[in-house]
Design a protein around this motif. Structure first.
Motif, PDB file in Angstrom:
ATOM      1  N   SER A   1       0.839  -1.204   0.074  1.00 11.87           N
ATOM      2  CA  SER A   1       0.089  -0.095   0.141  1.00 11.87           C
ATOM      3  C   SER A   1       0.810   1.210   0.001  1.00 11.87           C
ATOM      4  O   SER A   1       0.709   2.269   0.776  1.00 11.87           O
ATOM      5  N   GLY A   2       1.851   1.211  -0.976  1.00 14.09           N
ATOM      6  CA  GLY A   2       2.657   2.472  -0.831  1.00 14.09           C
ATOM      7  C   GLY A   2       3.600   2.707   0.112  1.00 14.09           C
ATOM      8  O   GLY A   2       4.376   3.652  -0.061  1.00 14.09           O
ATOM      9  N   THR A   3       3.943   1.869   1.028  1.00 15.49           N
ATOM     10  CA  THR A   3       4.938   2.007   1.756  1.00 15.49           C
ATOM     11  C   THR A   3       5.926   0.686   1.978  1.00 15.49           C
ATOM     12  O   THR A   3       5.482  -0.348   1.637  1.00 15.49           O
ATOM     13  N   ALA A   4       7.132   0.987   2.169  1.00 13.81           N
ATOM     14  CA  ALA A   4       8.218   0.081   2.388  1.00 13.81           C
ATOM     15  C   ALA A   4       8.179  -0.586   3.746  1.00 13.81           C
ATOM     16  O   ALA A   4       8.364   0.166   4.640  1.00 13.81           O
ATOM     17  N   MET A   5       8.320  -1.832   4.014  1.00 14.82           N
ATOM     18  CA  MET A   5       8.313  -2.534   5.035  1.00 14.82           C
ATOM     19  C   MET A   5       9.612  -3.343   5.297  1.00 14.82           C
ATOM     20  O   MET A   5       9.578  -4.330   4.437  1.00 14.82           O
ATOM     21  N   ARG A   6      10.438  -3.132   6.417  1.00 12.71           N
ATOM     22  CA  ARG A   6      11.626  -4.309   6.553  1.00 12.71           C
ATOM     23  C   ARG A   6      10.840  -5.388   7.248  1.00 12.71           C
ATOM     24  O   ARG A   6       9.967  -5.136   8.271  1.00 12.71           O
ATOM     25  N   VAL A   7      11.018  -6.626   6.865  1.00 15.61           N
ATOM     26  CA  VAL A   7      10.401  -7.711   7.530  1.00 15.61           C
ATOM     27  C   VAL A   7      11.739  -8.701   7.821  1.00 15.61           C
ATOM     28  O   VAL A   7      12.545  -9.036   6.980  1.00 15.61           O
ATOM     29  N   LEU A   8      11.928  -9.201   9.026  1.00 11.57           N
ATOM     30  CA  LEU A   8      13.185  -9.866   9.274  1.00 11.57           C
ATOM     31  C   LEU A   8      12.473 -11.557   9.678  1.00 11.57           C
ATOM     32  O   LEU A   8      11.545 -11.606  10.566  1.00 11.57           O
ATOM     33  N   ILE A   9      12.936 -12.405   8.772  1.00  2.00           N
ATOM     34  CA  ILE A   9      12.519 -13.728   8.902  1.00  2.00           C
ATOM     35  C   ILE A   9      13.565 -14.331   9.826  1.00  2.00           C
ATOM     36  O   ILE A   9      14.765 -14.453   9.261  1.00  2.00           O
ATOM     37  N   ARG A  10      13.388 -15.227  10.702  1.00  2.00           N
ATOM     38  CA  ARG A  10      14.410 -15.673  11.613  1.00  2.00           C
ATOM     39  C   ARG A  10      14.977 -16.987  11.047  1.00  2.00           C
ATOM     40  O   ARG A  10      15.066 -17.979  11.892  1.00  2.00           O
ATOM     41  N   GLU A  11      14.844 -17.146   9.890  1.00  2.00           N
ATOM     42  CA  GLU A  11      15.625 -18.465   9.145  1.00  2.00           C
ATOM     43  C   GLU A  11      15.864 -18.034   7.832  1.00  2.00           C
ATOM     44  O   GLU A  11      15.810 -16.949   7.414  1.00  2.00           O
ATOM     45  N   ARG A  12      16.699 -18.903   7.158  1.00  2.00           N
ATOM     46  CA  ARG A  12      16.895 -18.917   5.937  1.00  2.00           C
ATOM     47  C   ARG A  12      15.629 -18.980   4.891  1.00  2.00           C
ATOM     48  O   ARG A  12      15.088 -20.192   4.987  1.00  2.00           O
ATOM     49  N   ARG A  13      15.443 -18.245   4.265  1.00  2.00           N
ATOM     50  CA  ARG A  13      14.141 -18.405   3.233  1.00  2.00           C
ATOM     51  C   ARG A  13      14.473 -17.838   1.953  1.00  2.00           C
ATOM     52  O   ARG A  13      15.092 -16.829   1.905  1.00  2.00           O
ATOM     53  N   TYR A  14      14.334 -18.442   0.928  1.00  2.00           N
ATOM     54  CA  TYR A  14      14.456 -18.092  -0.522  1.00  2.00           C
ATOM     55  C   TYR A  14      13.173 -17.369  -1.143  1.00  2.00           C
ATOM     56  O   TYR A  14      12.466 -18.182  -1.238  1.00  2.00           O
ATOM     57  N   MET A  15      13.680 -16.262  -1.459  1.00  2.00           N
ATOM     58  CA  MET A  15      12.695 -15.226  -1.860  1.00  2.00           C
ATOM     59  C   MET A  15      13.450 -14.663  -3.127  1.00  2.00           C
ATOM     60  O   MET A  15      14.429 -14.364  -3.281  1.00  2.00           O
ATOM     61  N   GLU A  16      12.268 -14.088  -3.992  1.00  2.00           N
ATOM     62  CA  GLU A  16      12.822 -13.507  -5.115  1.00  2.00           C
ATOM     63  C   GLU A  16      12.124 -11.915  -5.222  1.00  2.00           C
ATOM     64  O   GLU A  16      11.067 -11.666  -4.608  1.00  2.00           O
ATOM     65  N   ARG A  17      12.804 -11.010  -5.782  1.00  2.00           N
ATOM     66  CA  ARG A  17      12.179  -9.726  -6.108  1.00  2.00           C
ATOM     67  C   ARG A  17      10.936  -9.774  -6.930  1.00  2.00           C
ATOM     68  O   ARG A  17      10.896 -10.806  -7.777  1.00  2.00           O
ATOM     69  N   GLY A  18      10.080  -9.136  -6.582  1.00  2.00           N
ATOM     70  CA  GLY A  18       8.762  -9.189  -7.331  1.00  2.00           C
ATOM     71  C   GLY A  18       7.650 -10.363  -6.885  1.00  2.00           C
ATOM     72  O   GLY A  18       6.594 -10.215  -7.096  1.00  2.00           O
ATOM     73  N   GLN A  19       8.316 -11.249  -5.984  1.00  2.00           N
ATOM     74  CA  GLN A  19       7.469 -12.162  -5.325  1.00  2.00           C
ATOM     75  C   GLN A  19       6.203 -11.581  -4.536  1.00  2.00           C
ATOM     76  O   GLN A  19       6.550 -10.549  -4.038  1.00  2.00           O
ATOM     77  N   LYS A  20       4.855 -12.064  -4.778  1.00  2.00           N
ATOM     78  CA  LYS A  20       3.838 -11.582  -3.787  1.00  2.00           C
ATOM     79  C   LYS A  20       3.833 -12.219  -2.665  1.00  2.00           C
ATOM     80  O   LYS A  20       3.949 -13.587  -2.513  1.00  2.00           O
ATOM     81  N   VAL A  21       3.538 -11.306  -1.672  1.00  2.00           N
ATOM     82  CA  VAL A  21       3.459 -11.972  -0.333  1.00  2.00           C
ATOM     83  C   VAL A  21       2.316 -11.371   0.464  1.00  2.00           C
ATOM     84  O   VAL A  21       1.644 -10.425   0.199  1.00  2.00           O
ATOM     85  N   LEU A  22       1.853 -12.160   1.779  1.00  2.00           N
ATOM     86  CA  LEU A  22       0.880 -11.448   2.446  1.00  2.00           C
ATOM     87  C   LEU A  22       1.402 -11.301   3.721  1.00  2.00           C
ATOM     88  O   LEU A  22       2.093 -12.012   4.441  1.00  2.00           O
ATOM     89  N   LEU A  23       1.266  -9.897   4.303  1.00  2.00           N
ATOM     90  CA  LEU A  23       1.870  -9.451   5.662  1.00  2.00           C
ATOM     91  C   LEU A  23       0.707  -9.427   6.632  1.00  2.00           C
ATOM     92  O   LEU A  23      -0.370  -8.876   6.398  1.00  2.00           O
ATOM     93  N   SER A  24       0.936 -10.036   7.957  1.00  2.00           N
ATOM     94  CA  SER A  24       0.155  -9.886   8.959  1.00  2.00           C
ATOM     95  C   SER A  24       0.890  -9.150  10.082  1.00  2.00           C
ATOM     96  O   SER A  24       2.025  -9.493  10.260  1.00  2.00           O
ATOM     97  N   LEU A  25       0.209  -8.319  10.771  1.00  2.00           N
ATOM     98  CA  LEU A  25       0.773  -7.446  11.575  1.00  2.00           C
ATOM     99  C   LEU A  25       0.041  -7.498  13.346  1.00  2.00           C
ATOM    100  O   LEU A  25      -1.046  -7.053  13.238  1.00  2.00           O
ATOM    101  N   PRO A  26       0.769  -8.438  14.030  1.00  2.00           N
ATOM    102  CA  PRO A  26      -0.017  -8.662  15.296  1.00  2.00           C
ATOM    103  C   PRO A  26      -0.301  -7.609  16.171  1.00  2.00           C
ATOM    104  O   PRO A  26       0.946  -6.828  16.438  1.00  2.00           O
ATOM    105  N   PRO A  27      -1.477  -7.185  16.508  1.00  2.00           N
ATOM    106  CA  PRO A  27      -1.739  -5.973  17.482  1.00  2.00           C
ATOM    107  C   PRO A  27      -0.848  -5.883  18.489  1.00  2.00           C
ATOM    108  O   PRO A  27      -0.364  -4.704  18.869  1.00  2.00           O
TER     109      PRO A  27
END
Lengths: 296, 351
Positions: free
Chosen positions: B311-337
């Protein structure tokens, strides 16, 4: 680092480098040491008289060293050189310490103040001192009168003349000592003093334990440089005291000058000059050692 | 051992206030970390404890005694400098024992303490060397030794590890902390490195522009930053901060780009302008939530840092494991209250 540690290719590069600077070095050696070598060569021959040109070897050296006046010249030279070096470096250190504790702007003004005598031509400076001490009209006499003290001509006593001569040398070269020692003081990191303050060192202990040992290099270097300068100065004794009274302020440099240009005794003048040259070499050796100690 | 306290302490150079109204208590045996960006006044504050800087107003107390006008040597503190300040013309032994000699301690006691300290720091083989013959780490130990032998009421550290390489820094960090805990000496430690702050202190004081922004235990400060400055300064990778406006329900906010963020338990009034902070490790990539696109991926080997645009903002996401992802990949973000930090847009203070 020794050259032995270089790989062969590097050593070849160094050799080429030597080749490139050789002409300049040769020219410098010729200009700097040529006169000394030629002087030494001439001192081995009779320069005048009926048997001019005859080889006399080191005969004249023996004669000059054995002459009764020689001891006196050595003594007054030593007094003058040691006295003015101690005076210049001691006073210079005191002023440098004081200037170092001042704020930037005030420090700069004071620095300029002490440098001016150093920048003045030494003949002019020496004349100033001669007039300062002049027996009737001099400022010194005026000052004595101002303080209600009895008139006293320092040039009339041996100790007074030597003191006046040393004072003029100190005045002249103080600026040099101050600048050198001040830059040495500024090079000591402030942290050392702060650590020492926390460690419980008072002002005198900080001076003794940090300032003095860290200033050894600049103190040595300025002493040797000033010693060489004082040893070789002609104009100060020539103009301020004229070597008197009773030759008590005739230093070796003045003695060479007098022998060559007043008594026209070139033989003795050149011999004495070569002896002085050797003493200079010893002092230069000391200088090189203290500079090297500084960079280690 | 001692406790140190600051009461309304300020310091100014003519019109410039370098230290603003500091109130602070350092308990007996505690290690307090002063952390902040360069120029925030942390070193000045430390030097004020040492007596190397004057106090313009307020009172500094060591063991209930006001020390404002006390000479550094009478404060019974020891300091480790960033430059180590080892006397180059003195040997390691002479450096270590300098403070004891200056205090005219008996010779055998000096030797006993020097031996003890050099054993503790592994310096016994170097006692007759000069500082220039030592490595950076060894010099650091000598500086420590000089403080240690004094057996002072308090240790002051001024960025002592910043001249060491990364590996040695991690090692010395642990050693200093272990030593401090073993001796139980009250310590104040200045650093600009937030990892040092987090790992070494019992308590952290985060400083900014001459004032203290927050004091607390490391985890307290990490979990509940008092304001935006503390939230951004502590934590690496840096916290995500998003401008938003509180919605009608008072329990969520929306960014100008339309991203809806839960605001947790904070009591907020509808329409209020806020900034929402969420630490990169708290953003989840999962099966539901706001859609986003991967913009960049950084692998450290241990974990994966992903930059996601949503939604127009850049968000840093840290995943505490090795995960292979690519530029342009679509993801879903959840934000715990529960992991949301809400700050006022006006004051930056926590809501």
């Amino acid at each position: 680092m020794t050259t032995g540690a270089y790989p062969a290719a590097n050593r070849r590069r160094t050799d080429y480098g030597m080749l490139y600077v050789a002409p300049t070095v040769l020219l410098l050696i010729l200009l700097l040491y040529g006169p000394a070598v030629s002087g030494f060569w001439q001192s081995l021959f009779r320069l005048d008289g009926a048997d001019a040109g005859a080889f006399v070897g080191l005969d004249v050296y023996g004669k000059v060293l054995a002459e009764p006046g020689f001891g006196k010249v050595v003594l007054s030279t030593t007094l003058f050189v040691v006295g003015s070096v101690i005076g210049t470096v001691g006073l210079g250190l005191a002023i440098a310490l004081y200037v170092n504790s001042l704020e930037e702007a005030t420090a700069r003004i004071l620095q300029i103040g002490v440098i001016i005598p150093w920048a003045i031509s030494s003949v002019v400076g020496a004349l100033l001192f001669r007039w300062f001490y002049m027996s009737d009209l001099g400022l010194f006499q005026g000052m004595l009168r101002g303080f209600g003290l009895p008139a006293f001509d320092p040039m009339s006593t041996q100790a007074g003349a030597m003191t006046a001569l040393i004072l003029s040398a100190v005045w002249k070269k103080l600026g040099f000592a101050v600048i050198l020692l001040l830059s040495g003081l500024k090079a000591i990191p402030h942290d050392y003093y702060e650590a020492a303050r926390i460690d419980g060192a008072g002002a005198f202990a900080r001076f003794r334990e940090i300032t003095v040992p860290m200033l050894t290099g600049p103190l040595l270097i300025s002493s040797v440089v000033l010693g060489i300068a004082d040893l070789n100065t002609v104009e100060l004794p020539l103009i301020v005291t004229g070597g008197g009274p009773l030759d008590s302020t005739t230093t070796v440099a003045l003695s060479i000058y007098q022998k060559a240009f007043s008594q026209y005794d070139l033989q003795r003048a050149i011999t004495l000059a070569i002896i002085t040259f050797l003493v200079n070499i010893v002092l230069v050796g000391l200088y090189v050692r203290s500079v090297r100690g500084q960079s280690e | 051992m001692a406790h140190i306290s600051f009461e309304n302490v300020s310091k100014s150079y003519s019109t410039l206030n370098v230290i603003r109204d500091i109130n602070l208590d350092i308990h007996d045996g505690e290690m307090l970390i002063l952390v902040g960006p360069s120029g925030c006044g942390k070193s000045t504050l430390l030097r004020m404890i040492a007596g190397l800087e004057s106090v313009s107003s307020g009172a500094i107390r060591i063991d209930d005694r006001v020390v404002n006008d006390l000479d550094p040597r009478d404060r019974d503190i020891a300091m480790v400098f960033q430059s180590y300040a080892l006397y180059p013309h003195k040997t390691v032994l002479e450096n270590i024992t300098f403070g004891l000699r200056m205090r005219r301690m008996a010779g055998d006691e000096i030797l006993r303490r020097a031996k003890q300290a050099s054993m503790a720091l592994g310096l016994d083989a170097y006692l007759d060397r000069y500082p220039r013959q030592l490595s950076g780490g060894q010099r650091q130990r000598v500086a420590m030794g000089r403080a240690l032998v004094r057996e002072p009421k308090a240790f002051l550290f001024d960025e002592p590890l910043s001249n060491l390489d990364a590996q040695l820094r991690v090692q010395m960090r642990m050693e200093i902390r272990a030593l401090q805990q073993k001796l139980g000496v009250t310590s104040v430690y200045v650093t600009h490195d937030q990892i040092e702050a987090m790992t070494m202190g019992d308590k952290i004081a985060v400083m900014n522009r001459g004032g203290i922004e927050q004091i607390g235990t490391p985890l307290d400060i990490y979990d509940r930053p008092a304001n935006e400055f503390v939230a951004t300064f502590i934590g690496s990778p840096m916290i995500n901060l998003l401008d938003a406006e509180v919605r009608g329900d008072g329990r969520s906010a929306v960014t100008p780009g339309g991203l809806v963020l839960p605001t947790g338990t904070a009591a907020l009034s509808p329409g209020e302008k806020v900034r929402i902070g969420i630490r990169p490790e708290h953003v989840r990539l999962g099966d539901d939530g706001a859609p986003g696109i991967v913009e960049a991926v950084e692998q450290t080997g241990l974990d994966t840092l992903v930059l996601v645009r949503t939604s127009g903002t850049a968000m840093r996401v840290l995943i505490r494991e090795r995960r292979y992802m690519e530029r342009g990949q679509k993801v879903l973000l959840s934000l715990p209250p529960a992991d949301m930090h809400v700050f006022s847009s006006d004051t930056g203070a926590r809501r």
